[in-house]
Design a protein around this motif. Structure first.
Motif, PDB file in Angstrom:
ATOM      1  N   LYS A 318       0.956  -1.337  -0.089  1.00 48.81           N
ATOM      2  CA  LYS A 318      -0.014  -0.079   0.085  1.00 48.81           C
ATOM      3  C   LYS A 318       0.982   1.062  -0.109  1.00 48.81           C
ATOM      4  O   LYS A 318       0.628   2.469  -1.002  1.00 48.81           O
ATOM      5  N   ARG A 319       1.776   1.295   0.948  1.00 51.00           N
ATOM      6  CA  ARG A 319       2.769   2.437   1.001  1.00 51.00           C
ATOM      7  C   ARG A 319       3.598   2.684  -0.278  1.00 51.00           C
ATOM      8  O   ARG A 319       3.797   3.675  -0.801  1.00 51.00           O
ATOM      9  N   LYS A 320       3.791   1.534  -0.770  1.00 56.52           N
ATOM     10  CA  LYS A 320       4.921   1.444  -2.041  1.00 56.52           C
ATOM     11  C   LYS A 320       4.022   2.212  -3.513  1.00 56.52           C
ATOM     12  O   LYS A 320       4.447   2.946  -3.967  1.00 56.52           O
ATOM     13  N   HIS A 321       2.629   1.738  -3.304  1.00 60.49           N
ATOM     14  CA  HIS A 321       1.675   2.180  -4.145  1.00 60.49           C
ATOM     15  C   HIS A 321       1.432   3.837  -4.092  1.00 60.49           C
ATOM     16  O   HIS A 321       1.716   4.802  -4.792  1.00 60.49           O
ATOM     17  N   LYS A 322       1.499   4.149  -2.732  1.00 58.30           N
ATOM     18  CA  LYS A 322       1.334   5.674  -2.593  1.00 58.30           C
ATOM     19  C   LYS A 322       2.494   6.543  -2.960  1.00 58.30           C
ATOM     20  O   LYS A 322       2.418   7.705  -3.502  1.00 58.30           O
ATOM     21  N   LEU A 323       3.632   5.879  -2.630  1.00 57.82           N
ATOM     22  CA  LEU A 323       5.075   6.535  -2.812  1.00 57.82           C
ATOM     23  C   LEU A 323       5.072   6.693  -4.378  1.00 57.82           C
ATOM     24  O   LEU A 323       5.256   7.829  -4.948  1.00 57.82           O
ATOM     25  N   LEU A 324       4.641   5.830  -5.123  1.00 59.99           N
ATOM     26  CA  LEU A 324       4.881   5.637  -6.539  1.00 59.99           C
ATOM     27  C   LEU A 324       3.862   6.915  -7.352  1.00 59.99           C
ATOM     28  O   LEU A 324       4.186   7.404  -8.173  1.00 59.99           O
ATOM     29  N   GLU A 325       2.554   6.761  -6.563  1.00 58.69           N
ATOM     30  CA  GLU A 325       1.820   7.774  -7.213  1.00 58.69           C
ATOM     31  C   GLU A 325       2.358   9.254  -6.769  1.00 58.69           C
ATOM     32  O   GLU A 325       1.810  10.098  -7.703  1.00 58.69           O
ATOM     33  N   GLU A 326       3.065   9.420  -5.785  1.00 59.38           N
ATOM     34  CA  GLU A 326       3.569  10.913  -5.437  1.00 59.38           C
ATOM     35  C   GLU A 326       4.622  11.258  -6.440  1.00 59.38           C
ATOM     36  O   GLU A 326       4.757  12.531  -6.692  1.00 59.38           O
ATOM     37  N   ILE A 327       5.146  10.527  -7.023  1.00 58.97           N
ATOM     38  CA  ILE A 327       6.331  10.796  -7.903  1.00 58.97           C
ATOM     39  C   ILE A 327       6.071  10.636  -9.593  1.00 58.97           C
ATOM     40  O   ILE A 327       6.464  11.263 -10.340  1.00 58.97           O
ATOM     41  N   GLU A 328       4.854   9.828  -9.856  1.00 52.93           N
ATOM     42  CA  GLU A 328       4.624   9.482 -11.181  1.00 52.93           C
ATOM     43  C   GLU A 328       4.339  10.552 -11.895  1.00 52.93           C
ATOM     44  O   GLU A 328       3.660  11.554 -11.394  1.00 52.93           O
ATOM     45  N   ASN A 329       4.881  10.706 -13.264  1.00 51.49           N
ATOM     46  CA  ASN A 329       4.706  11.957 -14.105  1.00 51.49           C
ATOM     47  C   ASN A 329       5.051  13.151 -13.681  1.00 51.49           C
ATOM     48  O   ASN A 329       4.559  14.248 -14.195  1.00 51.49           O
ATOM     49  N   LYS A 330       6.126  13.350 -12.655  1.00 48.95           N
ATOM     50  CA  LYS A 330       6.219  14.658 -12.074  1.00 48.95           C
ATOM     51  C   LYS A 330       7.877  14.618 -11.951  1.00 48.95           C
ATOM     52  O   LYS A 330       8.228  15.634 -12.605  1.00 48.95           O
ATOM     53  N   VAL A 331       8.474  13.691 -11.475  1.00 44.32           N
ATOM     54  CA  VAL A 331       9.926  13.559 -11.474  1.00 44.32           C
ATOM     55  C   VAL A 331      10.620  12.451 -12.012  1.00 44.32           C
ATOM     56  O   VAL A 331      10.233  11.564 -11.918  1.00 44.32           O
ATOM     57  N   GLN A 332      11.642  12.864 -12.715  1.00 47.87           N
ATOM     58  CA  GLN A 332      12.375  11.972 -13.322  1.00 47.87           C
ATOM     59  C   GLN A 332      12.879  11.252 -12.224  1.00 47.87           C
ATOM     60  O   GLN A 332      13.669  11.630 -11.363  1.00 47.87           O
ATOM     61  N   THR A 333      12.624   9.783 -12.124  1.00 45.52           N
ATOM     62  CA  THR A 333      13.081   8.750 -11.061  1.00 45.52           C
ATOM     63  C   THR A 333      13.851   7.780 -11.417  1.00 45.52           C
ATOM     64  O   THR A 333      13.614   7.116 -12.417  1.00 45.52           O
ATOM     65  N   ILE A 334      15.006   7.379 -10.683  1.00 42.38           N
ATOM     66  CA  ILE A 334      15.852   6.268 -10.993  1.00 42.38           C
ATOM     67  C   ILE A 334      15.717   5.327 -10.012  1.00 42.38           C
ATOM     68  O   ILE A 334      16.208   5.641  -8.758  1.00 42.38           O
TER      69      ILE A 334
END
Ligand SMILES: Nc1ncnc2c1ncn2[C@@H]1O[C@H](COP(=O)(O)OP(=O)(O)O)[C@@H](O)[C@H]1O
Ligand SMILES: [Mg+2]
Length: 362
Positions: A318-334
């Protein structure tokens, strides 16, 4: 900001490597000890011209070689840039768009990264020095003046500490001590004011993010802790130094000032340092890092690049999903992972998978 590509020569376990990045999600996959964290470290290094793990430059040179170099192309609000760093023994050369950079401060703000690695857990439970370092790092990424003032402050502090020890051995003029304290107070006040400003903003941002990630279960509060009276900051630090002078002479070091301050972190009103579980600590440090991203965006108008080292395997679904939601389509992530199963499918579909094996980008 978008990192386009990076080239490494003799950097840690890489001999000659090149990597292209997607502007949204990138996933480094590989077994342990293949070089995932090292590649992430090279990206951090090229953004700050220093190691995130406080490694010496020399230690980053591939064993039995005498230099390393990193070169990267990236986009920021000024356009496309190329940065190159070469470390030969104890010497370091940095070029930005083929101009030589003489001092690190000239490069501040060009390429900003936020890195999250397992060690960041210690921000919550570790020594105050780690929390100060977190604050200092954050401010220094976007604020050249802070970066410079902090260096000056540390030098003056060293001078006062030397003088304190002299005092103990023989009598030194009080006037000399007054002068160093005046200087220490001048830079110390500047540092505290900027830290307070940062915390004031982070406080709001991190509270919201933490509520979102924990489904409204946890109220995150952060507070700057100092024994300097911030209502009367202009005089308070100088006065405090003078009051502590004799005690400091006895101890041989300076016991008050921003180099002793701390960040208090509370969850639902309770000290996280004392009571947060492992999972809570991880989530808090993630919330703080994501807040940092928003702070940088507010301050510079651009999102930094987010580097996540081995974080996903430790979070529940659940927390993983929330985290990914926070950064998706916003920040280039590696992101690095040993197991693609730790990453949700919709992320894998969107992201670029980069396989790392034995110091090679496959
Ligand atoms: N200066 C160096 N020269 C050669 N190899 C190094 C150097 N520094 C670290 N390494 C090696 O790099 C390997 C990969 O490390 P790392 O990037 O942490 O792996 P991963 O994150 O994939 O588990 C380690 O086995 C380590 O011994
Ligand atoms: Mg690793």
């Amino acid at each position: 900001m978008i990192l386009k590509n990076i080239s490494l020569k003799n950097f840690t376990n890489y001999e000659d490597a090149y990597c292209d990045f997607d502007e949204n999600i990138n996933i480094f996959v590989g077994d342990n000890a293949q070089g995932k964290s090292n590649l992430l470290e090279s990206i951090y290094y090229i953004s700050t011209i220093s190691s995130s793990r406080k490694n010496k430059d020399k230690e980053l040179i591939k064993w039995s070689r005498d230099y390393f170099s990193i070169s990267a192309h990236f986009f920021n609000k000024y356009g496309e840039n190329k940065v190159t760093v070469k470390v030969i023994g104890n010497k370091k050369e940095v070029y930005l768009n083929n101009y030589k950079i003489e001092k690190r401060k000239e490069y501040i703000g060009y390429l900003i990264t936020v890195i999250f690695s397992p060690e960041d857990l210690y921000i919550i439970k570790g020594e105050p020095a780690l929390r100060r370092q977190y604050i200092d790092n954050e401010l220094s990424k976007t604020d050249v003046e802070y970066f410079v003032d902090n260096i000056k402050y540390k030098k003056i502090l060293e001078q006062r500490n030397i003088l304190l020890k002299e005092f103990k051995r023989r009598s030194v003029s009080d006037a000399l001590m007054d002068i160093w304290e005046e200087q220490l107070s001048k830079y110390g006040i500047k540092i505290i004011k900027k830290r307070l400003e940062l915390i004031e903003q982070l406080k709001e941002i991190s509270k919201e993010i933490h509520y979102r990630i924990t489904d409204d279960a946890e109220n995150l509060q952060i507070k700057y802790q100092t024994n300097i009276d911030i209502e009367n900051i202009e005089n308070s630090y100088r006065k405090l130094l003078k009051e502590h002078r004799q005690k400091d002479i006895d101890k041989g070091y300076t016991s008050v000032g921003p180099h002793r301050d701390d960040l208090e972190i509370l969850i639902n009103g309770i000290s996280a340092k004392k009571f947060a579980s492992q999972g809570q600590q991880r989530t808090i440090s993630l919330s703080l890092k994501i807040s940092e991203i928003e702070f940088i965006k507010k301050k510079t108008g651009e999102y930094p690049i987010l580097l996540l080292d081995d974080v996903l395997s430790e979070l529940d679904k659940k927390r993983k999903h929330k985290l990914l939601e926070e950064i998706e389509n916003k920040v280039q992530t590696i992101i690095t992972t040993t197991d693609l199963n730790d990453i949700e499918n919709f992320f894998i579909d969107k992201g670029k998978i980069i396989i790392i094996q034995d110091g090679k980008v496959l």
